[in-house]
Design a protein around this motif. Sequence first.
Motif, short mmCIF file in Angstrom:
data_model
loop_
_atom_site.label_atom_id
_atom_site.label_comp_id
_atom_site.label_asym_id
_atom_site.label_seq_id
_atom_site.Cartn_x
_atom_site.Cartn_y
_atom_site.Cartn_z
N ASP A 225 5.84 4.94 -19.98
CA ASP A 225 5.50 5.53 -18.69
C ASP A 225 6.01 4.66 -17.55
O ASP A 225 6.00 3.44 -17.63
CB ASP A 225 3.99 5.69 -18.54
N ARG B 136 2.87 8.90 -12.20
CA ARG B 136 3.41 8.26 -13.40
C ARG B 136 4.02 9.35 -14.28
O ARG B 136 3.48 10.44 -14.39
CB ARG B 136 2.32 7.54 -14.18
N GLN C 131 5.86 4.23 -13.20
CA GLN C 131 5.24 4.60 -11.92
C GLN C 131 6.37 4.85 -10.92
O GLN C 131 7.14 3.96 -10.60
CB GLN C 131 4.32 3.50 -11.41
#
Length: 151
Positions: A122, A113, A124
């Motif tokens: 954030d 992440r 992934q």
Amino acid sequence: MMDDLRALEDWAGALLAKLEPKERRQLNLGIARDLRRSQQQRIAAQKNPDGTPYAPRKPRQALRSKQGRIKQKMFTRLRQARYLKLQSDAGTIAIGFLGRAARLARVHQYGLRDRPGRKAPDVQYNRRQLLGFTDADLDLIRDRLLDHLAR
């Protein structure tokens, strides 16, 4: 893959021990350059070491205010020798990324992440293996060593 690498290391270790340090250093430098070139070509082809293609990029809102689709390959600058560094001496070969490029490469290599922008949430990232050994790389190392010893 790791068993092949260990077998190659055991086989080559005995042969390399008989060489002078200067010869080993020259051989390692040549192998390192060939491996870096191989990694650069694989990254340009957008393939993992096992031959599978990289996970596609997520669609972005608007890259530019142009009509049509803008297709960009991933890691075009990251695969340059400026970022993909090599180190070699009589005993070791190391190929990797340094500095800020290392952080970006690590996120993609392991699928971590990260925050793409300063105020962005954030994200992934998918796993895209930038560095790794292919069967062709192991063959390249073996052939290069045999060529050097045959001289």
